[in-house]
Design a protein around this motif. Structure first.
Motif, PDB file in Angstrom:
ATOM      1  N   LEU A   1       7.026   9.470  -1.067  1.00  0.00           N
ATOM      2  CA  LEU A   1       5.943   8.871  -0.647  1.00  0.00           C
ATOM      3  C   LEU A   1       6.086   7.780   0.572  1.00  0.00           C
ATOM      4  O   LEU A   1       7.183   7.600   1.079  1.00  0.00           O
ATOM      5  CB  LEU A   1       5.956   7.844  -2.000  1.00  0.00           C
ATOM      6  CG  LEU A   1       5.395   8.057  -3.057  1.00  0.00           C
ATOM      7  CD1 LEU A   1       4.998   8.317  -4.623  1.00  0.00           C
ATOM      8  CD2 LEU A   1       2.950   8.873  -3.058  1.00  0.00           C
TER       9      LEU A   1
ATOM     10  N   CYS B 111      -5.428   3.981   2.894  1.00  0.00           N
ATOM     11  CA  CYS B 111      -4.183   3.449   1.848  1.00  0.00           C
ATOM     12  C   CYS B 111      -5.241   3.631   0.489  1.00  0.00           C
ATOM     13  O   CYS B 111      -6.270   3.434   0.584  1.00  0.00           O
ATOM     14  CB  CYS B 111      -3.710   2.523   2.415  1.00  0.00           C
ATOM     15  SG  CYS B 111      -2.264   2.919   4.220  1.00  0.00           S
ATOM     16  N   VAL B 112      -3.794   4.107  -0.398  1.00  0.00           N
ATOM     17  CA  VAL B 112      -3.706   3.083  -1.434  1.00  0.00           C
ATOM     18  C   VAL B 112      -3.033   1.451  -1.613  1.00  0.00           C
ATOM     19  O   VAL B 112      -2.074   2.213  -1.542  1.00  0.00           O
ATOM     20  CB  VAL B 112      -3.381   4.274  -2.373  1.00  0.00           C
ATOM     21  CG1 VAL B 112      -3.754   3.290  -3.945  1.00  0.00           C
ATOM     22  CG2 VAL B 112      -4.950   5.608  -2.223  1.00  0.00           C
TER      23      VAL B 112
ATOM     24  N   TYR C  39       1.152  -1.424  -0.045  1.00  0.00           N
ATOM     25  CA  TYR C  39      -0.222   0.080  -0.073  1.00  0.00           C
ATOM     26  C   TYR C  39       0.594   1.561   0.058  1.00  0.00           C
ATOM     27  O   TYR C  39       2.568   0.882   0.668  1.00  0.00           O
ATOM     28  CB  TYR C  39      -0.784  -0.012   1.290  1.00  0.00           C
ATOM     29  CG  TYR C  39      -1.603  -1.106   1.345  1.00  0.00           C
ATOM     30  CD1 TYR C  39      -2.659  -0.919   0.668  1.00  0.00           C
ATOM     31  CD2 TYR C  39      -1.188  -1.633   1.934  1.00  0.00           C
ATOM     32  CE1 TYR C  39      -4.316  -2.543   1.128  1.00  0.00           C
ATOM     33  CE2 TYR C  39      -2.532  -3.554   2.177  1.00  0.00           C
ATOM     34  CZ  TYR C  39      -3.662  -3.534   0.822  1.00  0.00           C
ATOM     35  OH  TYR C  39      -4.062  -4.487   1.579  1.00  0.00           O
ATOM     36  N   ILE C  40       0.170   2.165  -0.777  1.00  0.00           N
ATOM     37  CA  ILE C  40       0.615   3.744  -0.038  1.00  0.00           C
ATOM     38  C   ILE C  40      -0.246   3.852   0.504  1.00  0.00           C
ATOM     39  O   ILE C  40      -0.925   4.207   0.483  1.00  0.00           O
ATOM     40  CB  ILE C  40       0.857   4.598  -1.611  1.00  0.00           C
ATOM     41  CG1 ILE C  40       1.388   4.121  -2.536  1.00  0.00           C
ATOM     42  CG2 ILE C  40       0.827   6.061  -1.620  1.00  0.00           C
ATOM     43  CD1 ILE C  40       1.466   4.935  -4.106  1.00  0.00           C
TER      44      ILE C  40
ATOM     45  N   ALA D 296       1.846  10.324   1.622  1.00  0.00           N
ATOM     46  CA  ALA D 296       1.863  10.527  -0.208  1.00  0.00           C
ATOM     47  C   ALA D 296       2.015  12.500   0.774  1.00  0.00           C
ATOM     48  O   ALA D 296       0.557  13.033   1.045  1.00  0.00           O
ATOM     49  CB  ALA D 296       0.741  11.229  -1.275  1.00  0.00           C
TER      50      ALA D 296
ATOM     51  N   VAL E 235      -3.161   9.575  -5.865  1.00  0.00           N
ATOM     52  CA  VAL E 235      -3.297   9.032  -4.143  1.00  0.00           C
ATOM     53  C   VAL E 235      -4.369   9.839  -3.897  1.00  0.00           C
ATOM     54  O   VAL E 235      -4.714   9.122  -3.316  1.00  0.00           O
ATOM     55  CB  VAL E 235      -2.396   8.738  -3.641  1.00  0.00           C
ATOM     56  CG1 VAL E 235      -2.627   8.775  -1.844  1.00  0.00           C
ATOM     57  CG2 VAL E 235      -0.712   7.835  -3.930  1.00  0.00           C
ATOM     58  N   ARG E 236      -4.236  11.219  -4.561  1.00  0.00           N
ATOM     59  CA  ARG E 236      -4.755  12.321  -4.081  1.00  0.00           C
ATOM     60  C   ARG E 236      -6.520  12.089  -4.783  1.00  0.00           C
ATOM     61  O   ARG E 236      -7.601  12.001  -3.711  1.00  0.00           O
ATOM     62  CB  ARG E 236      -4.539  13.249  -4.647  1.00  0.00           C
ATOM     63  CG  ARG E 236      -3.443  13.866  -3.791  1.00  0.00           C
ATOM     64  CD  ARG E 236      -3.214  15.429  -3.254  1.00  0.00           C
ATOM     65  NE  ARG E 236      -2.436  16.116  -3.459  1.00  0.00           N
ATOM     66  CZ  ARG E 236      -1.348  16.890  -4.326  1.00  0.00           C
ATOM     67  NH1 ARG E 236      -1.749  16.639  -5.701  1.00  0.00           N
ATOM     68  NH2 ARG E 236      -0.392  17.494  -4.051  1.00  0.00           N
TER      69      ARG E 236
ATOM     70  N   LEU F 199      -3.525   1.389  -9.284  1.00  0.00           N
ATOM     71  CA  LEU F 199      -3.658   1.747  -8.053  1.00  0.00           C
ATOM     72  C   LEU F 199      -4.810   1.454  -7.842  1.00  0.00           C
ATOM     73  O   LEU F 199      -5.552   1.701  -8.775  1.00  0.00           O
ATOM     74  CB  LEU F 199      -3.139   3.353  -7.755  1.00  0.00           C
ATOM     75  CG  LEU F 199      -1.452   3.754  -7.511  1.00  0.00           C
ATOM     76  CD1 LEU F 199      -1.190   4.916  -7.390  1.00  0.00           C
ATOM     77  CD2 LEU F 199      -0.372   2.604  -6.796  1.00  0.00           C
TER      78      LEU F 199
ATOM     79  N   ARG G  24      -7.919   8.702  -2.779  1.00  0.00           N
ATOM     80  CA  ARG G  24      -8.331   9.178  -1.797  1.00  0.00           C
ATOM     81  C   ARG G  24      -9.192  10.605  -1.484  1.00  0.00           C
ATOM     82  O   ARG G  24      -9.709  10.711   0.187  1.00  0.00           O
ATOM     83  CB  ARG G  24      -7.453   9.861  -0.655  1.00  0.00           C
ATOM     84  CG  ARG G  24      -6.249   8.579  -0.099  1.00  0.00           C
ATOM     85  CD  ARG G  24      -5.188   9.490   0.298  1.00  0.00           C
ATOM     86  NE  ARG G  24      -4.020   7.964   1.290  1.00  0.00           N
ATOM     87  CZ  ARG G  24      -3.103   8.877   2.346  1.00  0.00           C
ATOM     88  NH1 ARG G  24      -3.142   9.166   1.646  1.00  0.00           N
ATOM     89  NH2 ARG G  24      -2.247   7.940   2.767  1.00  0.00           N
TER      90      ARG G  24
ATOM     91  N   ARG H 161      -8.262   2.387  -4.854  1.00  0.00           N
ATOM     92  CA  ARG H 161      -9.004   2.132  -3.630  1.00  0.00           C
ATOM     93  C   ARG H 161      -9.206   0.548  -2.551  1.00  0.00           C
ATOM     94  O   ARG H 161      -9.297  -0.185  -2.842  1.00  0.00           O
ATOM     95  CB  ARG H 161      -9.948   2.856  -3.796  1.00  0.00           C
ATOM     96  CG  ARG H 161     -10.273   4.393  -3.731  1.00  0.00           C
ATOM     97  CD  ARG H 161     -11.764   5.245  -3.903  1.00  0.00           C
ATOM     98  NE  ARG H 161     -12.288   5.048  -3.035  1.00  0.00           N
ATOM     99  CZ  ARG H 161     -12.804   5.194  -1.343  1.00  0.00           C
ATOM    100  NH1 ARG H 161     -11.655   6.949  -1.252  1.00  0.00           N
ATOM    101  NH2 ARG H 161     -13.356   4.985  -0.631  1.00  0.00           N
TER     102      ARG H 161
END
Lengths: 391, 136
Positions: free
Chosen positions: A219, A234-235, A8-9, A12, A348-349, A386, A352, A388
């Motif tokens: 990151l 997380c992503v 996961y990321i 960020a 990522v933004r 990536l 999320r 969700r």
């Protein structure tokens, strides 16, 4: 490879600065590292993997050593792979491999640089000879913008692509940038405005080129064990692929990039395809960089990128393929002349739901793609898919 | 940095013959005796099959423009050498090599037939191949 341990990321962070005359590049690295760890709700002492391409302004600085020293890290795994601007997309994939190998659990990736404050002629300046290839290329005055100009010219020749079609890409990016208070250029531009801007290296105009900015980003990539203890959304990294395209000893094809290979590897690992992508961050050093990547990633047939980007395809939130909703490198930020990092951050933004509301997409699956080096000679391509957590 | 009149390439053991031949008016390519691949830039091992049995071959010095772009401003390049046409020329022998087309930019298109010429640099032992339109 699908079905291996999820990675996961968790954090960020994009540095808000675009011009940092009073800071060192190392300070910017530290600031983005701090920002990304705070975003991940993790501590500096949790970091056991470190990834960066180093400090581009230092010719030779033994990157992992000077960075660990400055940042006060004690990583059990370090990687300073340098593909140019796509490096940081690759680092996400490399971090995932290291985590799945049990080499680390919390991987920090950082980028920073100050080309704007240093007055660097990024696109149009000659540079010294360092590599074997330089003596066959730079001696002819090859610059970034003329090399990408040659790619654009060839693409136009083979596929009938027009300057107006390339300009659609800048216009879409500028449409997004108007909602980003940190973007360098927030004023929307039209297709006419792009093609009427000064020609820098034909057929590329000034507004076909990205900004030159100081700044950076970071990151934090984590294992399942770490993620399960975090309160933070997380992503998930669903797929990763990288590849290198080059001169091929005289067989270079300027109308295509190595994104066909990096993209198909990433999609295969994710078990997904281009039709599944709800949002895409696509490296945009120049408009032609985006156009070729869109084709090579499979969002349309080869050669049809020009017609694909017409009619608002790339515009959020309603276009078929909303892209670079932060304004991208073309309008917002191209820190250290390396845009791979900000591509991942905006993806990522999006996932999320943290991007600017006017351009927020209802995205479950996002793609981030980097093109490093030059498609006019040799380049790295790196793609991440990536998703969700609750997709 | 600044380059005047033209940048001098770094000459290495692997590339010396290429550059000194240019000073004699010859454009050389490499040809693999094992797999037949004709390639550029010079390397001692064939980049297709790693054979070390590679020979120098004189190119006809003719080809056509594969692509090009014109720089009208460029920091560090001699002012009186602008505009500068950067190009890939596809040689008759096959390889596409980066070069300059030394001509008015309006005379250059993809597909323009070109022929090699050689430009002096500060080092008199070597020269740099550039191309000009065959009709011009």
């Amino acid at each position: 490879m699908a079905g291996t341990e999820p990675v996961y990321i968790a954090g960020a962070f994009e540095h808000p600065t675009r011009e940092a005359p009073d800071k060192s590049t190392m300070q910017l690295h530290a600031e983005v590292a701090k920002g990304a760890l705070e975003d991940a709700t993790l501590e500096k002492g949790d970091v056991d993997g470190y990834f960066t391409a180093g400090v581009p302004e230092y010719d030779s600085g033994l990157p992992p050593l000077i960075m660990a020293d400055y940042l006060g890290l004690e990583p059990s795994y370090a990687d300073t792979t340098d593909f140019g601007g796509s490096s940081y997309v690759s680092h996400v994939g490399h971090a995932a491999s290291a985590i799945r190998d049990g080499r680390c659990d919390v991987a920090l990736v950082t980028l920073a640089g100050r080309p704007r404050s240093r007055g660097q002629a990024t696109g149009s300046g000659v540079r010294g000879l360092r590599t074997v290839q330089d003596s066959f290329e730079r001696i002819y005055g090859a610059t970034n913008v003329t090399m990408y100009g040659m790619a654009a010219r060839r693409h136009m020749h083979e596929h009938g692509t027009t300057s107006e079609q390339l300009a659609e890409i800048r216009a879409a990016a500028s449409h997004h940038a108007q909602y980003n208070e940190q973007a360098m250029y927030q004023e929307p531009v039209t297709v006419e405005g792009v093609v009427e801007s000064r020609v820098v290296a034909d057929p590329l105009h000034l507004l076909d080129c990205c900004v030159i900015s100081d700044g950076g980003g970071a990151l934090v990539v984590v294992s399942e064990d770490v993620r399960s203890d975090l309160g933070r959304e997380c992503v998930e990294l669903l797929g990763f692929g990288e590849s290198i395209g080059h001169h091929d000893a005289g067989r270079i094809d300027l109308a295509k990039t190595a994104a066909d290979r990096s993209g198909s590897r990433a999609f295969d690992e994710a078990g997904l395809g281009p039709d599944d992508v709800d949002y895409a961050s696509i490296y945009d050093s120049f408009t032609i960089t985006v156009l070729e990547a869109i084709e090579d990633l499979g969002f349309c047939e080869k050669g049809e990128g020009g017609s694909f980007v017409e009619g608002g395809t790339l515009r959020a939130p309603d276009g078929d393929l909303p892209f670079n909703t932060d304004g991208g490198g073309l309008c917002s930020n191209h820190p250290a002349n390396r845009g791979g990092m900000t591509k991942v951050i905006e993806a990522v933004r999006q996932l999320r739901r943290e991007t600017n509301p006017e351009v927020q997409v209802d995205a479950d699956v996002a793609l981030a793609h980097g093109t490093g080096g030059s498609i006019g000679t040799r380049h790295g391509a790196a793609t991440v898919v990536l998703g969700r957590e609750d997709r | 940095m600044s380059w005047d009149p033209r940048p001098v390439p770094d000459v290495t053991p692997e590339t010396e013959r290429y550059w000194t031949a240019a000073a004699q008016g010859e454009l050389l390519v490499r040809e693999c005796q094992e797999c037949g691949f004709v390639y550029h830039y010079p390397r001692s091992l064939c980049p297709d099959c790693f054979s070390e049995d590679v020979e120098w071959r004189e190119s006809s010095g003719r080809g056509e423009v594969y692509s090009y772009s014109t720089a009208r401003t460029m920091s560090g390049w001699p002012e009186d050498d602008l505009p500068l046409v950067l190009a890939y020329v596809e040689l008759e022998e096959g390889p596409r090599l980066m070069t300059n087309v030394d001509a008015d930019p309006s005379a250059v298109e993809i597909g323009t037939r070109v022929a090699v010429e050689f430009r002096d640099v500060d080092d008199s032992e070597i020269a740099v191949p550039v191309f000009v339109p065959e009709d011009g």
